[in-house]
Scaffold this motif. Sequence first.
Motif, PDB file in Angstrom:
ATOM      1  N   GLU A 199      -3.056   4.089   0.645  1.00 45.39           N
ATOM      2  CA  GLU A 199      -2.549   2.722   0.550  1.00 45.39           C
ATOM      3  C   GLU A 199      -1.054   2.733   0.803  1.00 45.39           C
ATOM      4  O   GLU A 199      -0.321   3.560   0.259  1.00 45.39           O
ATOM      5  N   HIS A 200      -0.629   1.829   1.663  1.00 50.44           N
ATOM      6  CA  HIS A 200       0.775   1.692   2.010  1.00 50.44           C
ATOM      7  C   HIS A 200       1.161   0.226   1.865  1.00 50.44           C
ATOM      8  O   HIS A 200       0.286  -0.651   1.841  1.00 50.44           O
ATOM      9  N   PRO A 201       2.437  -0.081   1.767  1.00 52.19           N
ATOM     10  CA  PRO A 201       2.851  -1.485   1.688  1.00 52.19           C
ATOM     11  C   PRO A 201       2.321  -2.286   2.882  1.00 52.19           C
ATOM     12  O   PRO A 201       2.603  -1.974   4.031  1.00 52.19           O
ATOM     13  N   GLY A 202       1.496  -3.267   2.593  1.00 51.76           N
ATOM     14  CA  GLY A 202       0.981  -4.147   3.641  1.00 51.76           C
ATOM     15  C   GLY A 202      -0.262  -3.670   4.342  1.00 51.76           C
ATOM     16  O   GLY A 202      -0.841  -4.391   5.160  1.00 51.76           O
ATOM     17  N   ARG A 203      -0.717  -2.450   4.072  1.00 52.21           N
ATOM     18  CA  ARG A 203      -1.929  -1.980   4.728  1.00 52.21           C
ATOM     19  C   ARG A 203      -2.605  -0.898   3.893  1.00 52.21           C
ATOM     20  O   ARG A 203      -1.983  -0.290   3.017  1.00 52.21           O
TER      21      ARG A 203
END
Length: 321
Positions: A207-211
């Motif tokens: 999990e990454h910021p925005g995606r």
Amino acid sequence: MREFGFELALCAHLEDPETLVARQLGGGVAAPGNRILDVVTVTPGPEFDARTEITPARIPALAVESDVGPGRFRYWKDAFDCHPDRARDVVDRAVDVGFFERERRGNRDYVRQVARYPDWFGRIRAIENKPDLGSPGALRRQLRTDVSLALADEVVLATESHVTRAHLNRIPDEVGVWRFDPPDGVEVVQPPTPLPVDAGGIELVEEHPGRAEIRPVTAAEKSQYRRRLAERAYGKGWRPDEFPACRRATVERGGVPRCDWHGRVVDPGNECGPDCPEYAPDDGPTVDAAAERADRSPWVDDPDGVARRQAGLDWFSYSGH
């Protein structure tokens, strides 16, 4: 209560003659180490007794999944689809725990299973411990991952906090909620919904910021990893590997380490030792963790072992000629 003490107290409460309990097990398929399940419970399946006869230890997953069977001996290198060094380690471990037997022919090793791997486990429950819901951390993401993957038959959140409607609204509807108080036991706030373990699932890999990176998991992959999860639970259990070597240490019911000075359950590996201001070196309490587990659960500590039993029968047949 601190999370470690809460976890051990819950494990002691859940363990009974029909329930295997283990803690801190990988709960993913594509990336097992990305999701660590706090507590896992496993109920016996139709061939559980056959599993207990083989070994008290975890049987290596690759040994179960190899082309080694209980019939004729096979040359070990022909039975594995992995690097030979890895295969050799698996063979050695499988022989050590009593799942494989080995025969030497010339300068080659041949192996076979001592018995067919049984259909031994039933329902698997994954429990996420969060004593204080005021500090949820990544709780919502963790539970959404567990539900979308559906590796366990059911998922439960265990807490010591008072559970409000606002708390329930922040977690997936399928997750059961328990309020656990060690002296009083479990209050079921919300029962879990059975998950589709026989179907495919979706695993959150990163999990990454925005995606988010996800991976579809097939029903066959889930079946394989459910067996791996159950097998790890059988071999590991939940009791700590060490107990405090201190005069202030005691042991609560079931094999839970407690410190009289702290007045609570302690984590021996992180809280006990010379850094503690009240540390008093001593042999500490005598705990036979294996005996405790065997007495309180369906796990068998010292089975006869299929390989040993077969060896004895072979000797008897030979001596009778």
